[in-house]
Design a protein around this motif. Structure first.
Motif, PDB file in Angstrom:
ATOM      1  N   ILE A  84       8.999  -3.483  -3.042  1.00 32.75           N
ATOM      2  CA  ILE A  84       7.624  -4.007  -3.118  1.00 32.75           C
ATOM      3  C   ILE A  84       6.643  -2.892  -3.441  1.00 32.75           C
ATOM      4  CG2 ILE A  84       5.768  -5.125  -1.824  1.00 32.75           C
ATOM      5  CD1 ILE A  84       7.949  -6.571  -0.206  1.00 32.75           C
ATOM      6  N   GLY A  85       6.805  -1.757  -2.787  1.00 30.56           N
ATOM      7  CA  GLY A  85       5.909  -0.636  -3.043  1.00 30.56           C
ATOM      8  C   GLY A  85       5.983  -0.142  -4.471  1.00 30.56           C
ATOM      9  N   GLN A  86       7.192  -0.104  -5.031  1.00 30.38           N
ATOM     10  CA  GLN A  86       7.360   0.369  -6.403  1.00 30.38           C
ATOM     11  C   GLN A  86       6.745  -0.616  -7.395  1.00 30.38           C
ATOM     12  OE1 GLN A  86       8.574   3.416  -7.080  1.00 30.38           O
ATOM     13  NE2 GLN A  86       8.026   3.083  -9.222  1.00 30.38           N
ATOM     14  N   ILE A  87       6.929  -1.907  -7.168  1.00 23.40           N
ATOM     15  CA  ILE A  87       6.320  -2.906  -8.052  1.00 23.40           C
ATOM     16  C   ILE A  87       4.801  -2.809  -7.996  1.00 23.40           C
ATOM     17  CG2 ILE A  87       5.962  -5.395  -8.377  1.00 23.40           C
ATOM     18  CD1 ILE A  87       8.911  -5.764  -7.575  1.00 23.40           C
ATOM     19  N   ALA A  88       4.253  -2.628  -6.788  1.00 18.58           N
ATOM     20  CA  ALA A  88       2.804  -2.498  -6.647  1.00 18.58           C
ATOM     21  C   ALA A  88       2.288  -1.257  -7.375  1.00 18.58           C
ATOM     22  CB  ALA A  88       2.419  -2.442  -5.174  1.00 18.58           C
ATOM     23  N   LEU A  89       3.007  -0.150  -7.262  1.00 17.53           N
ATOM     24  CA  LEU A  89       2.589   1.079  -7.939  1.00 17.53           C
ATOM     25  C   LEU A  89       2.649   0.917  -9.454  1.00 17.53           C
ATOM     26  CD1 LEU A  89       1.750   4.039  -7.908  1.00 17.53           C
ATOM     27  CD2 LEU A  89       4.185   4.641  -7.738  1.00 17.53           C
ATOM     28  N   PRO A 109       0.796  -1.244   0.000  1.00 13.58           N
ATOM     29  CA  PRO A 109       0.000   0.000   0.000  1.00 13.58           C
ATOM     30  C   PRO A 109       0.818   1.279   0.000  1.00 13.58           C
ATOM     31  CG  PRO A 109      -0.651  -1.490   1.800  1.00 13.58           C
ATOM     32  CD  PRO A 109       0.672  -1.971   1.267  1.00 13.58           C
ATOM     33  N   SER A 110       2.117   1.201   0.231  1.00 11.14           N
ATOM     34  CA  SER A 110       2.896   2.382   0.605  1.00 11.14           C
ATOM     35  C   SER A 110       2.918   3.487  -0.434  1.00 11.14           C
ATOM     36  CB  SER A 110       4.334   1.972   0.945  1.00 11.14           C
ATOM     37  OG  SER A 110       4.989   1.413  -0.186  1.00 11.14           O
ATOM     38  N   LYS A 111       2.883   3.149  -1.713  1.00 12.32           N
ATOM     39  CA  LYS A 111       2.989   4.151  -2.769  1.00 12.32           C
ATOM     40  C   LYS A 111       1.692   4.328  -3.568  1.00 12.32           C
ATOM     41  CE  LYS A 111       7.956   3.437  -3.416  1.00 12.32           C
ATOM     42  NZ  LYS A 111       8.354   4.788  -2.943  1.00 12.32           N
ATOM     43  N   LEU A 112       0.662   3.584  -3.218  1.00 11.76           N
ATOM     44  CA  LEU A 112      -0.597   3.661  -3.968  1.00 11.76           C
ATOM     45  C   LEU A 112      -1.332   4.951  -3.632  1.00 11.76           C
ATOM     46  CD1 LEU A 112      -1.811  -0.037  -3.626  1.00 11.76           C
ATOM     47  CD2 LEU A 112      -0.566   1.018  -5.525  1.00 11.76           C
ATOM     48  N   PRO A 113      -2.192   5.417  -4.533  1.00  6.55           N
ATOM     49  CA  PRO A 113      -2.927   6.656  -4.263  1.00  6.55           C
ATOM     50  C   PRO A 113      -3.718   6.582  -2.959  1.00  6.55           C
ATOM     51  CG  PRO A 113      -3.190   5.982  -6.548  1.00  6.55           C
ATOM     52  CD  PRO A 113      -2.482   4.855  -5.864  1.00  6.55           C
ATOM     53  N   ALA A 114      -3.831   7.714  -2.295  1.00  6.97           N
ATOM     54  CA  ALA A 114      -4.580   7.772  -1.039  1.00  6.97           C
ATOM     55  C   ALA A 114      -6.002   7.268  -1.256  1.00  6.97           C
ATOM     56  CB  ALA A 114      -4.607   9.212  -0.523  1.00  6.97           C
ATOM     57  N   GLY A 115      -6.464   6.477  -0.323  1.00  7.60           N
ATOM     58  CA  GLY A 115      -7.818   5.945  -0.408  1.00  7.60           C
ATOM     59  C   GLY A 115      -7.940   4.625  -1.136  1.00  7.60           C
ATOM     60  N   THR A 116      -6.848   4.152  -1.729  1.00  2.00           N
ATOM     61  CA  THR A 116      -6.890   2.854  -2.405  1.00  2.00           C
ATOM     62  C   THR A 116      -7.119   1.748  -1.380  1.00  2.00           C
ATOM     63  OG1 THR A 116      -5.327   3.647  -4.080  1.00  2.00           O
ATOM     64  CG2 THR A 116      -5.645   1.266  -3.919  1.00  2.00           C
TER      65      THR A 116
END
Length: 292
Positions: free
Chosen positions: A279-284, A228-235
């Motif tokens: 992990i955050g970058q891959i998720a984003l 969740p760390s880099k995903l848009p707020a509220g995701t």
């Protein structure tokens, strides 16, 4: 992308304009889908040589969108708590257990690592629901062990095998270093965790009430430093992280138009922050690539 046959069914006569427009927009979609995953490939190529990453990204209907070494068997750390939770809820659904059932905490049950139950007074009574929530929310190892002992390790492993999971194995309790030294480890893979999460969301394992309960607990995971760390707020993210000295992982469902399943494991990192960044970058990149 619509097929030419779809246009024939719609109108009986396929005009040149319709055909041209269909091909044009179809090619645009195909180019976007094919070009964007290069961002994931390029990112992996930019990582230091000592970093090992395995991941899989998929959507419902079990369509695989992007992979890198997805079948690699990884020590699961706390990600193994996801199938423990599903097996518990299946027993609840079948009437074998109740979430209100109470378990007594003994001093011998208390183990170190994550969680707060290790600091509670022996003799305290907890419901299975409380233990399940703490197992996922803060990855409480004592709560997890109480659930494993209540359900039975064979029961949980049997659930995994009955659903075709071969890489994912529960072979020991949490913080059982003697078992690790004896060669008994818990394992999983990015490939199997993505399948498990998508089948959970599809209602393959539990009825609607049970499925909603599991997803609610996964949404309440307090560790937000990875997927969740880099995903848009509220995701909305329903996930479970796992951490050992030598592996960091996160497996979850990210909600958009459809649930996007992501599981990433990182090995060879120099710090937890470095692993979380990866992990955050891959998720984003996955989130951006597939149109959510």
């Amino acid at each position: 992308m619509q097929k030419v046959s779809d246009y024939r069914q719609m109108s009986g006569t396929l005009s040149l304009d319709h055909l041209t427009n269909g091909i044009f927009f179809g090619l645009l979609w195909l180019l976007a889908a094919c070009a964007k995953p290069d961002a994931l490939t390029a990112y992996l190529a930019s990582l230091p040589d000592e970093i090992q990453v395995s991941y899989q990204i998929g959507i419902q209907e079990r369509e695989v969108l992007s992979v890198h070494d997805p079948a690699r068997r990884i020590p699961s750390a706390s990600i193994i708590k996801v199938p423990i939770l599903i097996a518990l809820m299946q027993d609840v659904q079948e009437g074998k257990r109740s979430l209100s059932e109470e378990i007594v905490l003994h001093e011998s049950d208390m183990v170190a690592g994550a969680g707060e139950l290790q600091f509670r007074a022996p003799g305290t009574v907890y419901s299975l629901e409380f233990l399940a929530r703490e197992m996922i929310r803060i990855s409480d190892n004592t709560a997890t062990n109480l659930l494993i002992q209540t359900l039975g390790m064979d029961r949980i492993q049997g659930w995994l095998q009955s659903h075709g999971f071969r890489q994912t194995q529960l072979n020991r309790l949490m913080m059982d270093f003697g078992a690790i030294e004896a060669g008994r480890q818990n394992y999983t893979s990015a490939e199997e965790m993505v399948r498990m999460l998508l089948e959970l969301a599809d209602g393959k394992y539990l009825d609607a009430k049970g499925t909603d309960f599991v997803l609610e607990l996964l949404r309440d995971c307090a560790d937000r430093e990875a997927i969740p760390s880099k995903l848009p707020a509220g995701t909305v993210v329903a996930h479970k992280t796992g951490t050992l000295d030598y592996v960091r992982g996160d497996a979850g469902l990210v909600w958009g138009e459809k649930p996007l399943a992501i599981c990433v494991f990182v090995e060879g990192f120099s710090s937890l922050e470095q692993a979380d960044e990866i992990i955050g970058q891959i998720a984003l990149l996955a989130f951006d690539t597939y149109g959510f």
